[in-house]
Design a protein around this motif. Structure first.
Motif, PDB file in Angstrom:
ATOM      1  N   PRO A  87       4.726   9.638 -13.707  1.00 35.58           N
ATOM      2  CA  PRO A  87       5.112   9.608 -15.122  1.00 35.58           C
ATOM      3  C   PRO A  87       5.130   8.073 -15.253  1.00 35.58           C
ATOM      4  O   PRO A  87       5.643   7.381 -14.703  1.00 35.58           O
ATOM      5  N   ASP A  88       4.493   7.614 -16.497  1.00 39.97           N
ATOM      6  CA  ASP A  88       4.486   6.418 -17.130  1.00 39.97           C
ATOM      7  C   ASP A  88       5.817   5.767 -17.065  1.00 39.97           C
ATOM      8  O   ASP A  88       6.179   4.560 -16.681  1.00 39.97           O
ATOM      9  N   SER A  89       7.017   6.423 -17.308  1.00 33.81           N
ATOM     10  CA  SER A  89       8.376   5.834 -17.634  1.00 33.81           C
ATOM     11  C   SER A  89       8.961   5.653 -16.107  1.00 33.81           C
ATOM     12  O   SER A  89       9.906   4.850 -16.221  1.00 33.81           O
ATOM     13  N   ILE A  90       8.141   6.210 -15.038  1.00 32.03           N
ATOM     14  CA  ILE A  90       8.694   5.686 -13.764  1.00 32.03           C
ATOM     15  C   ILE A  90       8.113   4.756 -12.971  1.00 32.03           C
ATOM     16  O   ILE A  90       8.408   4.327 -11.955  1.00 32.03           O
ATOM     17  N   LYS A  91       6.910   4.365 -13.422  1.00 32.18           N
ATOM     18  CA  LYS A  91       5.970   3.674 -12.858  1.00 32.18           C
ATOM     19  C   LYS A  91       6.603   2.245 -12.685  1.00 32.18           C
ATOM     20  O   LYS A  91       7.023   1.604 -13.830  1.00 32.18           O
ATOM     21  N   ASN A  92       6.222   1.464 -11.518  1.00 30.26           N
ATOM     22  CA  ASN A  92       6.614   0.064 -11.300  1.00 30.26           C
ATOM     23  C   ASN A  92       8.184  -0.031 -11.569  1.00 30.26           C
ATOM     24  O   ASN A  92       8.435  -1.287 -11.981  1.00 30.26           O
ATOM     25  N   THR A  93       8.975   0.941 -11.397  1.00 30.37           N
ATOM     26  CA  THR A  93      10.629   0.661 -11.476  1.00 30.37           C
ATOM     27  C   THR A  93      11.209   0.325 -10.146  1.00 30.37           C
ATOM     28  O   THR A  93      12.528   0.112 -10.204  1.00 30.37           O
ATOM     29  N   LEU A  94      10.737   0.611  -9.197  1.00 28.85           N
ATOM     30  CA  LEU A  94      11.112   0.309  -7.907  1.00 28.85           C
ATOM     31  C   LEU A  94      11.037  -1.135  -7.441  1.00 28.85           C
ATOM     32  O   LEU A  94       9.751  -1.688  -7.667  1.00 28.85           O
ATOM     33  N   ASN A  95      12.042  -1.630  -6.651  1.00 26.33           N
ATOM     34  CA  ASN A  95      11.782  -3.108  -6.290  1.00 26.33           C
ATOM     35  C   ASN A  95      12.054  -3.048  -4.754  1.00 26.33           C
ATOM     36  O   ASN A  95      12.755  -2.085  -4.272  1.00 26.33           O
ATOM     37  N   ILE A  96      11.931  -3.873  -4.070  1.00 27.85           N
ATOM     38  CA  ILE A  96      12.003  -4.087  -2.501  1.00 27.85           C
ATOM     39  C   ILE A  96      13.304  -3.638  -2.266  1.00 27.85           C
ATOM     40  O   ILE A  96      13.445  -3.013  -0.932  1.00 27.85           O
ATOM     41  N   LYS A  97      14.467  -3.848  -2.827  1.00 26.36           N
ATOM     42  CA  LYS A  97      15.907  -3.424  -2.424  1.00 26.36           C
ATOM     43  C   LYS A  97      15.993  -2.078  -2.433  1.00 26.36           C
ATOM     44  O   LYS A  97      16.997  -1.490  -1.967  1.00 26.36           O
ATOM     45  N   ASP A  98      15.080  -1.230  -3.142  1.00 22.13           N
ATOM     46  CA  ASP A  98      15.348   0.242  -3.161  1.00 22.13           C
ATOM     47  C   ASP A  98      14.734   1.023  -2.027  1.00 22.13           C
ATOM     48  O   ASP A  98      14.895   2.043  -1.716  1.00 22.13           O
ATOM     49  N   GLY A 150       0.845  -1.390   0.097  1.00 17.23           N
ATOM     50  CA  GLY A 150       0.064  -0.077   0.164  1.00 17.23           C
ATOM     51  C   GLY A 150       0.570   1.209   0.142  1.00 17.23           C
ATOM     52  O   GLY A 150       0.100   2.425  -0.185  1.00 17.23           O
ATOM     53  N   PHE A 151       1.973   1.265   0.179  1.00 12.84           N
ATOM     54  CA  PHE A 151       2.786   2.582   0.104  1.00 12.84           C
ATOM     55  C   PHE A 151       3.901   2.592  -1.107  1.00 12.84           C
ATOM     56  O   PHE A 151       5.144   3.232  -0.778  1.00 12.84           O
ATOM     57  N   LYS A 152       3.539   1.926  -1.974  1.00 14.31           N
ATOM     58  CA  LYS A 152       4.628   1.946  -3.285  1.00 14.31           C
ATOM     59  C   LYS A 152       4.585   3.345  -3.824  1.00 14.31           C
ATOM     60  O   LYS A 152       3.322   3.908  -4.271  1.00 14.31           O
ATOM     61  N   LEU A 153       5.805   4.060  -3.855  1.00 15.71           N
ATOM     62  CA  LEU A 153       5.933   5.350  -4.271  1.00 15.71           C
ATOM     63  C   LEU A 153       5.785   5.167  -5.969  1.00 15.71           C
ATOM     64  O   LEU A 153       5.396   6.511  -6.305  1.00 15.71           O
ATOM     65  N   ASP A 154       5.890   4.173  -6.621  1.00 12.07           N
ATOM     66  CA  ASP A 154       5.819   4.513  -7.900  1.00 12.07           C
ATOM     67  C   ASP A 154       4.416   3.910  -8.669  1.00 12.07           C
ATOM     68  O   ASP A 154       4.213   3.475  -9.675  1.00 12.07           O
ATOM     69  N   LYS A 155       3.425   4.148  -7.664  1.00 14.27           N
ATOM     70  CA  LYS A 155       2.156   3.748  -8.434  1.00 14.27           C
ATOM     71  C   LYS A 155       1.115   5.161  -8.033  1.00 14.27           C
ATOM     72  O   LYS A 155       1.558   6.111  -7.128  1.00 14.27           O
ATOM     73  N   ASP A 156       0.377   5.488  -8.892  1.00 12.48           N
ATOM     74  CA  ASP A 156      -0.784   6.603  -8.971  1.00 12.48           C
ATOM     75  C   ASP A 156      -1.588   6.429  -7.638  1.00 12.48           C
ATOM     76  O   ASP A 156      -1.963   5.121  -7.068  1.00 12.48           O
ATOM     77  N   THR A 157      -1.835   7.512  -7.065  1.00 20.37           N
ATOM     78  CA  THR A 157      -2.974   7.676  -6.022  1.00 20.37           C
ATOM     79  C   THR A 157      -3.709   8.852  -6.164  1.00 20.37           C
ATOM     80  O   THR A 157      -3.515   9.372  -7.301  1.00 20.37           O
ATOM     81  N   PRO A 158      -5.207   8.957  -5.535  1.00 15.75           N
ATOM     82  CA  PRO A 158      -5.972  10.035  -6.057  1.00 15.75           C
ATOM     83  C   PRO A 158      -5.140  11.542  -5.990  1.00 15.75           C
ATOM     84  O   PRO A 158      -5.742  12.297  -6.621  1.00 15.75           O
TER      85      PRO A 158
END
Length: 493
Positions: free
Chosen positions: A475-486, A462-470
């Motif tokens: 930006p699409d280019s940065i979405k879903n680029t973070l993994n748990i090691k980051d 629930g706290f992923k920075l690389d996801k949209d919220t209300p």
């Protein structure tokens, strides 16, 4: 002859026991008359409002808002002018009240997060001292294993008002029937928005301060502020009802505290407008009516004070200190410093911009660890991680790395003195004190440059920075680029 001797011995024993009993009764009486002797355990009631500035009460200087119930408490009890919470958000503020520990230590330092499961709260501590512990109204704390209320009543829906009411019927019924000491938190949903819709609001019916003078001609601000005042008035109605129940069903050995969890005008930040809270205490058997205390007290001090009143002693792991001596009329220092934290990385805007503050009676020091001034030193070399670090710094680009305020002469913290050479020693003293405290709290930040972790709860839920919220678009280019090691994992969230 032997019978006579036995009777004589019995008679002598009766005289001795009678004398001892008489001396004991006299000693007990003299103890009770001594102001330092602990009186019978009082009932304890803590009424907590939601999102109300300390400046918006008649007893704190705002003559344009209706807070007659709180003003009455101030006349009949003690008003504190320097009471603080460490975080200007609902859940972290409440967790301090209930645990006696600052947010970083108790685990709830971001809104909607949980207290560490190993923490002992007011429920277990006061139960062990013979109290029944009750929550009546808004909770906003978790987990249930830490907060095991003897009784808990939810807020009650009410027609033609924007927020639910405290459960007045349940509160009155409890006051009528309880037969043991209790500690009850009555937690209102007022004046937190959504506010009342006030028709044709006028600026002259509101009080403005240095921080909002520039909004006198803003129709939207006046509209919102008028609704906020009306919501304060609605909460006043609830407090009046509760006080009526107290006066009708409980005796004078009832300790009643009123406060509000933080200021709405300084929400999420570490300025006094958010962290300084109203705090008024009535206890007819102990507190002199119309008293005022200027001593620094803190929400972490509430639980140890309750424990002291109940005859217990705070454990060493509690951050707070008892202010019971102040209630008894002894003007002693409780805290030399109080502290505050800011954690913007959460489920709303999720900007990476943490802050810490330390304050004494005269000065306040703030460090904004991801200020635009130092952001380059915080970068990691990973483009996807650095995007969020830069994003946080730019979101608060007008907030400097260091802030120092003369809070006696500049209560709204408008004049930053951090670069004033005449105050260098004061700044150094406060800076040193801040980092000593941060280390004691096991803070994930430290004095070293380049320490700007992205934080997330275990499981990254629930706290992923690389996801949209209300409130946040990525930006699409940065979405879903973070993994748990980051991320730096916060185990107890």
């Amino acid at each position: 002859m032997k019978l006579f001797q036995n009777l004589s011995i019995v008679f002598c024993l009766i005289l001795i026991l009678s004398s001892c009993s008489s001396k004991k009764n006299k000693a007990e009486t003299s103890k009770f008359l001594d102001s330092s002797y602990k009186i019978d355990k009082p009932n304890i009631i803590f009424y907590l409002a939601d999102d109300q500035d300390v400046y918006d009460y008649g007893c704190y200087g705002n003559e344009k808002v209706n807070t007659s119930a709180v003003d009455r408490l101030a006349k009949e009890g003690m008003l504190f002018t320097n009471a603080f919470t460490a975080q200007a958000i609902c859940a972290p503020s409440r967790s301090q009240l209930f645990t006696g520990k600052y947010p970083l230590k108790n685990g709830c330092f971001a809104n909607h997060t949980a207290t560490k499961p190993s923490i002992e709260s007011v429920t277990s501590r006061m139960k062990s001292l013979g109290y029944e512990v009750v929550l009546a109204g808004k909770s906003h704390v978790k987990p249930a294993s830490v907060y095991q209320w003897d009784r808990e009543w939810q807020p009650v829906p009410k027609e033609n008002v924007p927020r639910d009411y405290v459960p007045l019927d349940s509160i009155e019924a409890y006051f009528k029937t309880t037969d043991k000491p209790f500690c009850m938190f009555i937690t209102s949903k007022y004046p937190h928005g959504k506010y009342f819709d006030v028709e044709n609001p006028k600026a002259e019916n509101l009080k403005f301060y240095q921080f909002d003078q520039n909004k006198k001609n803003s129709e939207s601000y006046i509209k919102s502020r008028a609704g906020y005042y009306r919501s304060i008035e609605e909460d006043n109605t609830q407090i009046e009802a509760v006080l009526k129940f107290v006066d009708a069903h409980l005796d004078e050995n009832t300790l009643f505290i009123y406060s509000a969890d933080h200021g709405v005008s300084g929400k999420f930040a570490v300025k006094d407008i958010g962290l300084k809270v109203p705090f008024v205490v009535r206890w007819p058997k102990v507190i002199k009516a119309g008293a005022t205390s200027n001593q620094l007290i803190h929400y972490t001090d509430v639980l140890p004070t309750f424990m002291a009143i109940a005859g217990g002693k705070p454990t060493e792991d509690i951050d707070g200190k008892s202010f019971l001596p102040l209630l008894k009329g002894d003007d002693v220092q409780v805290n030399e410093y109080v502290y505050g934290v800011r954690t913007n990385q959460n489920i709303l805007n999720s900007e990476v911009f943490p802050s810490r503050m330390i304050r004494n009676q005269g000065y306040k020091y703030i460090r904004n660890f991801n200020s635009i001034e130092v952001v380059e030193q915080n970068l990691t070399g990973k483009p996807n991680v650095d995007y969020f670090i830069k994003r946080g710094a730019n979101a608060f680009k007008n907030e400097p790395f260091e802030e120092l305020y003369d809070v006696q002469n500049d209560p709204f913290e408008l004049h930053n003195l951090a670069k004033n050479p005449e105050l260098k020693s004061i700044k150094e003293e406060l800076t040193k004190g801040l980092f000593i405290w941060m280390e004691s709290q096991n803070d994930f930040l430290n004095e070293e440059k380049g320490n700007m972790p992205l934080i997330t709860p275990k499981g990254n839920r629930g706290f992923k920075l690389d996801k949209d919220t209300p409130r946040r678009k990525i930006p699409d280019s940065i979405k879903n680029t973070l993994n748990i090691k980051d991320y730096t994992i916060i185990e107890h969230w």
